[in-house]
Design a protein around this motif. Structure first.
Motif, PDB file in Angstrom:
ATOM      1  N   LYS A   1       9.731   5.224  -3.036  1.00 25.67           N
ATOM      2  CA  LYS A   1       9.805   4.584  -1.713  1.00 25.67           C
ATOM      3  C   LYS A   1       8.629   3.622  -1.538  1.00 25.67           C
ATOM      4  O   LYS A   1       8.771   2.500  -1.074  1.00 25.67           O
ATOM      5  N   GLY A   2       7.464   4.089  -1.948  1.00 28.51           N
ATOM      6  CA  GLY A   2       6.253   3.285  -1.790  1.00 28.51           C
ATOM      7  C   GLY A   2       6.255   2.036  -2.655  1.00 28.51           C
ATOM      8  O   GLY A   2       5.764   0.983  -2.247  1.00 28.51           O
ATOM      9  N   ALA A   3       6.840   2.139  -3.835  1.00 26.12           N
ATOM     10  CA  ALA A   3       6.848   0.987  -4.751  1.00 26.12           C
ATOM     11  C   ALA A   3       7.594  -0.189  -4.136  1.00 26.12           C
ATOM     12  O   ALA A   3       7.266  -1.344  -4.384  1.00 26.12           O
ATOM     13  N   HIS A   4       8.593   0.118  -3.322  1.00 28.44           N
ATOM     14  CA  HIS A   4       9.356  -0.957  -2.677  1.00 28.44           C
ATOM     15  C   HIS A   4       8.528  -1.695  -1.631  1.00 28.44           C
ATOM     16  O   HIS A   4       8.920  -2.762  -1.175  1.00 28.44           O
ATOM     17  N   LEU A   5       7.395  -1.132  -1.261  1.00 33.89           N
ATOM     18  CA  LEU A   5       6.521  -1.805  -0.286  1.00 33.89           C
ATOM     19  C   LEU A   5       5.468  -2.672  -0.984  1.00 33.89           C
ATOM     20  O   LEU A   5       4.637  -3.296  -0.345  1.00 33.89           O
ATOM     21  N   ASN A   6       5.498  -2.652  -2.302  1.00 32.37           N
ATOM     22  CA  ASN A   6       4.628  -3.510  -3.128  1.00 32.37           C
ATOM     23  C   ASN A   6       3.122  -3.397  -2.860  1.00 32.37           C
ATOM     24  O   ASN A   6       2.457  -4.420  -2.649  1.00 32.37           O
ATOM     25  N   PRO A   7       2.586  -2.195  -2.879  1.00 33.97           N
ATOM     26  CA  PRO A   7       1.118  -2.095  -2.827  1.00 33.97           C
ATOM     27  C   PRO A   7       0.539  -2.578  -4.163  1.00 33.97           C
ATOM     28  O   PRO A   7       1.290  -2.779  -5.125  1.00 33.97           O
ATOM     29  N   ASP A   8      -0.762  -2.768  -4.232  1.00 37.07           N
ATOM     30  CA  ASP A   8      -1.364  -3.178  -5.509  1.00 37.07           C
ATOM     31  C   ASP A   8      -1.392  -2.012  -6.495  1.00 37.07           C
ATOM     32  O   ASP A   8      -1.243  -2.209  -7.695  1.00 37.07           O
ATOM     33  N   MET A   9      -1.638  -0.832  -5.959  1.00 36.53           N
ATOM     34  CA  MET A   9      -1.701   0.360  -6.824  1.00 36.53           C
ATOM     35  C   MET A   9      -1.001   1.528  -6.134  1.00 36.53           C
ATOM     36  O   MET A   9      -1.002   1.597  -4.892  1.00 36.53           O
ATOM     37  N   ILE A  10      -0.465   2.407  -6.948  1.00 37.45           N
ATOM     38  CA  ILE A  10       0.054   3.675  -6.425  1.00 37.45           C
ATOM     39  C   ILE A  10      -0.702   4.778  -7.143  1.00 37.45           C
ATOM     40  O   ILE A  10      -0.797   4.777  -8.375  1.00 37.45           O
ATOM     41  N   ALA A  11      -1.278   5.689  -6.368  1.00 33.74           N
ATOM     42  CA  ALA A  11      -1.996   6.824  -6.965  1.00 33.74           C
ATOM     43  C   ALA A  11      -1.226   8.091  -6.639  1.00 33.74           C
ATOM     44  O   ALA A  11      -1.180   8.504  -5.468  1.00 33.74           O
ATOM     45  N   VAL A  12      -0.614   8.679  -7.647  1.00 30.15           N
ATOM     46  CA  VAL A  12       0.170   9.887  -7.406  1.00 30.15           C
ATOM     47  C   VAL A  12      -0.739  11.111  -7.544  1.00 30.15           C
ATOM     48  O   VAL A  12      -1.458  11.262  -8.539  1.00 30.15           O
ATOM     49  N   GLU A  13      -0.720  11.941  -6.518  1.00 29.75           N
ATOM     50  CA  GLU A  13      -1.592  13.122  -6.478  1.00 29.75           C
ATOM     51  C   GLU A  13      -0.823  14.314  -5.913  1.00 29.75           C
ATOM     52  O   GLU A  13      -0.603  14.376  -4.697  1.00 29.75           O
ATOM     53  N   PRO A  14      -0.398  15.249  -6.774  1.00 30.20           N
ATOM     54  CA  PRO A  14       0.257  16.444  -6.234  1.00 30.20           C
ATOM     55  C   PRO A  14      -0.707  17.163  -5.280  1.00 30.20           C
ATOM     56  O   PRO A  14      -1.797  17.597  -5.694  1.00 30.20           O
TER      57      PRO A  14
END
Ligand code: G3P
Length: 231
Positions: free
Chosen positions: A138-151
């Motif tokens: 979902k977040g990728a579609h908002l085009n941030p510069d980075m995505i940090a996945v953290e369980p």
């Protein structure tokens, strides 16, 4: 000295240390920790950055040669928003960007979208924090510069995401890159040593977002020197 994005866009992985609201992470102690990061980053030619308290943004940005991020910004415009962290103020402080939707400072999707767009207008980098594959997509579609996945369940613990949930790193990288290959994918939670870092990098992560392993350590220099061996 205020540092620009150039330092981080050299294609090498990055470690962002989130100082959170730890006792060792603000004011003079937080500055000393970031100074150690600055020394290591220059000496070893590695990308280290810090996400710091809003109160410390100006001082740290003005006096350190590592990129400084805010830990949070509100997606508001000028106006009557008492207590809000205005994106323009963060830009003015010298920060290069901000974390968005950290697990400890969650936002609605509407707020996330607004915040990313406001930051884009101002040239502030966004590191969108996500908890799982669904939110990363979902977040990728908002085009941030980075995505940090953290369980979330691994944050602050002793077992790293690389050990407990290696598949979430590779799956997030694959999914996000399919949507927008320009988004850098980072991961975090429980990362403590070079093995955790190198495992994450080998799974496709382009960097690490971490906190307690460095900030709460009595020997942060030693920990950082170990961590960078994994890059
Ligand atoms: O922002 C980084 C973070 O949430 C991970 O924290 O303490 O598990 O490295 P930690």
């Amino acid at each position: 000295m205020r540092v620009s994005w150039d330092i981080m866009s050299n294609g090498s992985p990055i470690i962002i240390v989130n100082l959170k609201a730890y006792e060792q992470g603000y004011g003079a102690d937080g500055f000393d920790l970031c100074k150690i990061m600055e020394e290591i980053s220059i000496e070893h030619n590695v990308n280290l950055a810090a996400a710091v308290s809003a109160i410390d943004l100006v001082d740290f940005s003005d006096n350190l040669k590592i990129p400084i991020f805010a830990q949070h910004v509100d997606g508001v415009n000028y106006g009557s928003h008492t207590g809000s962290i205005l994106p323009e103020a963060v830009r003015y402080s010298g920060a290069v960007g901000t974390l968005v939707n950290h697990a400890e400072c969650q936002m609605s999707w509407e707020e996330i979208e607004k915040t990313i767009n406001r930051c884009k207008e101002l040239g502030l980098l966004t590191v969108l924090c996500t908890a799982d594959l669904e939110s990363s997509e979902k977040g990728a579609h908002l085009n941030p510069d980075m995505i940090a996945v953290e369980p979330p369940e691994l944050i602050g613990g002793d077992i790293s995401v690389s050990t407990a949930k290696p598949e979430i790193i590779s799956d997030t990288v694959e999914l996000v890159k399919k949507i927008n290959s320009d988004i850098s994918v980072l991961c975090g939670a429980g990362v403590k040593n070079q093995t955790d870092v190198s495992k994450a990098i080998s799974l496709g992560s382009e960097g690490i977002l971490l906190a307690s392993g460095v900030v709460k350590s009595s020997e942060p220099r030693k920990v950082l020197l170990d961590l960078i061996q994994g890059l």
